[in-house]
Motif scaffolding. Structure first.
Motif, mmCIF file in Angstrom:
data_model
loop_
_atom_site.group_PDB
_atom_site.id
_atom_site.type_symbol
_atom_site.label_atom_id
_atom_site.label_comp_id
_atom_site.label_asym_id
_atom_site.label_seq_id
_atom_site.Cartn_x
_atom_site.Cartn_y
_atom_site.Cartn_z
ATOM 1 N N ALA A 38 -102.422 -25.806 13.292
ATOM 2 C CA ALA A 38 -101.502 -27.345 13.756
ATOM 3 C C ALA A 38 -101.638 -28.008 15.292
ATOM 4 N N LEU A 39 -103.292 -27.214 15.466
ATOM 5 C CA LEU A 39 -103.162 -28.596 16.626
ATOM 6 C C LEU A 39 -104.963 -29.810 15.778
ATOM 7 N N ASN A 40 -105.416 -28.916 15.908
ATOM 8 C CA ASN A 40 -106.067 -29.226 14.177
ATOM 9 C C ASN A 40 -105.398 -30.771 13.623
ATOM 10 N N ASP A 41 -104.178 -30.333 12.892
ATOM 11 C CA ASP A 41 -103.528 -31.658 12.627
ATOM 12 C C ASP A 41 -103.133 -32.667 13.155
ATOM 13 N N GLY A 42 -103.132 -31.946 14.364
ATOM 14 C CA GLY A 42 -102.527 -33.397 15.696
ATOM 15 C C GLY A 42 -100.806 -33.143 16.545
ATOM 16 N N TRP A 43 -99.976 -31.512 15.395
ATOM 17 C CA TRP A 43 -99.293 -31.832 15.979
ATOM 18 C C TRP A 43 -98.644 -30.743 18.084
ATOM 19 N N THR A 44 -98.024 -31.264 18.487
ATOM 20 C CA THR A 44 -97.487 -31.110 20.016
ATOM 21 C C THR A 44 -98.046 -29.852 20.333
ATOM 22 N N VAL A 45 -98.393 -29.241 21.382
ATOM 23 C CA VAL A 45 -97.941 -27.695 21.910
ATOM 24 C C VAL A 45 -96.719 -27.824 21.810
ATOM 25 N N LYS A 46 -96.266 -28.533 22.515
ATOM 26 C CA LYS A 46 -94.520 -28.689 22.518
ATOM 27 C C LYS A 46 -93.787 -28.465 21.076
ATOM 28 N N VAL A 47 -94.643 -29.161 19.729
ATOM 29 C CA VAL A 47 -93.893 -28.886 18.653
ATOM 30 C C VAL A 47 -93.825 -27.993 18.032
ATOM 31 N N ILE A 48 -95.231 -27.565 18.456
ATOM 32 C CA ILE A 48 -95.552 -25.883 17.790
ATOM 33 C C ILE A 48 -94.865 -24.739 18.091
ATOM 34 N N TRP A 49 -94.495 -24.094 19.434
ATOM 35 C CA TRP A 49 -93.618 -23.878 20.612
ATOM 36 C C TRP A 49 -92.447 -23.795 19.714
ATOM 37 N N GLU A 50 -92.269 -25.716 19.795
ATOM 38 C CA GLU A 50 -90.393 -25.424 19.151
ATOM 39 C C GLU A 50 -90.634 -24.467 17.819
ATOM 40 N N THR A 51 -91.679 -24.945 16.867
ATOM 41 C CA THR A 51 -91.195 -24.403 16.244
ATOM 42 C C THR A 51 -91.343 -22.856 15.139
ATOM 43 N N LEU A 52 -92.167 -22.200 15.880
ATOM 44 C CA LEU A 52 -92.397 -20.884 16.072
ATOM 45 C C LEU A 52 -91.134 -20.348 16.434
ATOM 46 N N ARG A 53 -90.464 -20.755 17.663
ATOM 47 C CA ARG A 53 -89.541 -20.196 18.701
ATOM 48 C C ARG A 53 -88.180 -20.188 17.644
ATOM 49 N N GLU A 54 -87.726 -20.812 16.503
ATOM 50 C CA GLU A 54 -87.049 -21.587 15.508
ATOM 51 C C GLU A 54 -86.943 -20.548 14.514
ATOM 52 N N TYR A 62 -92.092 -21.867 27.147
ATOM 53 C CA TYR A 62 -92.892 -22.301 26.466
ATOM 54 C C TYR A 62 -94.220 -22.573 28.122
ATOM 55 N N GLN A 63 -94.569 -21.955 28.689
ATOM 56 C CA GLN A 63 -95.278 -22.229 29.883
ATOM 57 C C GLN A 63 -96.486 -21.504 29.321
ATOM 58 N N ALA A 64 -95.268 -20.452 28.988
ATOM 59 C CA ALA A 64 -96.419 -18.596 28.557
ATOM 60 C C ALA A 64 -97.380 -19.296 27.691
ATOM 61 N N PHE A 65 -96.406 -19.880 26.635
ATOM 62 C CA PHE A 65 -97.351 -20.208 25.235
ATOM 63 C C PHE A 65 -98.626 -21.353 25.642
ATOM 64 N N ASN A 66 -97.709 -22.442 26.453
ATOM 65 C CA ASN A 66 -99.040 -23.963 26.574
ATOM 66 C C ASN A 66 -100.519 -22.812 28.011
ATOM 67 N N ARG A 67 -100.189 -21.659 28.001
ATOM 68 C CA ARG A 67 -101.216 -21.398 29.220
ATOM 69 C C ARG A 67 -102.251 -20.569 27.548
ATOM 70 N N TYR A 68 -101.408 -19.540 26.971
ATOM 71 C CA TYR A 68 -102.261 -19.455 26.299
ATOM 72 C C TYR A 68 -102.527 -20.068 24.736
ATOM 73 N N VAL A 69 -101.879 -21.162 25.129
ATOM 74 C CA VAL A 69 -103.682 -22.154 23.928
ATOM 75 C C VAL A 69 -104.498 -22.048 24.833
ATOM 76 N N LYS A 70 -104.487 -22.826 25.797
ATOM 77 C CA LYS A 70 -105.610 -23.255 27.338
ATOM 78 C C LYS A 70 -106.058 -22.472 27.334
ATOM 79 N N GLN A 71 -106.019 -20.834 27.372
ATOM 80 C CA GLN A 71 -106.996 -19.729 27.945
ATOM 81 C C GLN A 71 -107.179 -19.290 26.120
ATOM 82 N N LEU A 72 -106.756 -18.890 25.128
ATOM 83 C CA LEU A 72 -107.487 -18.279 23.929
ATOM 84 C C LEU A 72 -108.461 -19.494 22.817
ATOM 85 N N ILE A 73 -107.487 -20.850 22.547
ATOM 86 C CA ILE A 73 -108.168 -22.442 22.311
ATOM 87 C C ILE A 73 -109.092 -23.209 22.703
#
Length: 112
Positions: A38-54, A62-73
């Motif tokens: 999804a990131l490679n397709d151009g979606w923002t981290v926030k939109v991805i998190w919101e979708t997965l949360r829904e 979101y802060q934890a999700f963003n931290r994992y994106v930075k650390q693991l991707i």
């Protein structure tokens, strides 16, 4: 089709009511492929998190999700064959243009 081990672990951890940082990280790792795509397709981290949360695939902030994106991707070493440049190349200076140098005491003839 049978689910892979990461998906099965994520489901088991999700059912456990006593969630911890470790289980959140495991859930993220299980979803990492989808998130990376999804990131490679151009979606923002926030939109991805919101979708997965829904979809109730993640329940952490979101802060934890963003931290994992930075650390693991984003901080992963490049795949073999890829090149990463930390600094962009300097553009070449067009011919005929002089460099600018500041002079606090200019000569009178330089002032026009």
């Amino acid at each position: 089709m049978a689910k892979n081990l990461s998906e099965r672990i994520a489901e088991r951890v999700k059912k456990d009511p006593g969630k911890s940082k470790r289980s959140n990280r495991m859930i993220f790792v299980a979803l990492r492929g989808e998130i990376e795509k999804a990131l490679n397709d151009g979606w923002t981290v926030k939109v991805i998190w919101e979708t997965l949360r829904e979809e109730e695939k993640v329940t952490f902030s979101y802060q934890a999700f963003n931290r994992y994106v930075k650390q693991l991707i984003k901080n992963q070493p490049p795949i073999q064959g890829e090149t990463v440049t930390d600094t962009p190349e300097k553009p070449s200076k067009p011919e005929g243009i002089k460099e600018f140098k500041f002079n606090a005491n200019p000569k009178k003839e330089d002032l026009i």
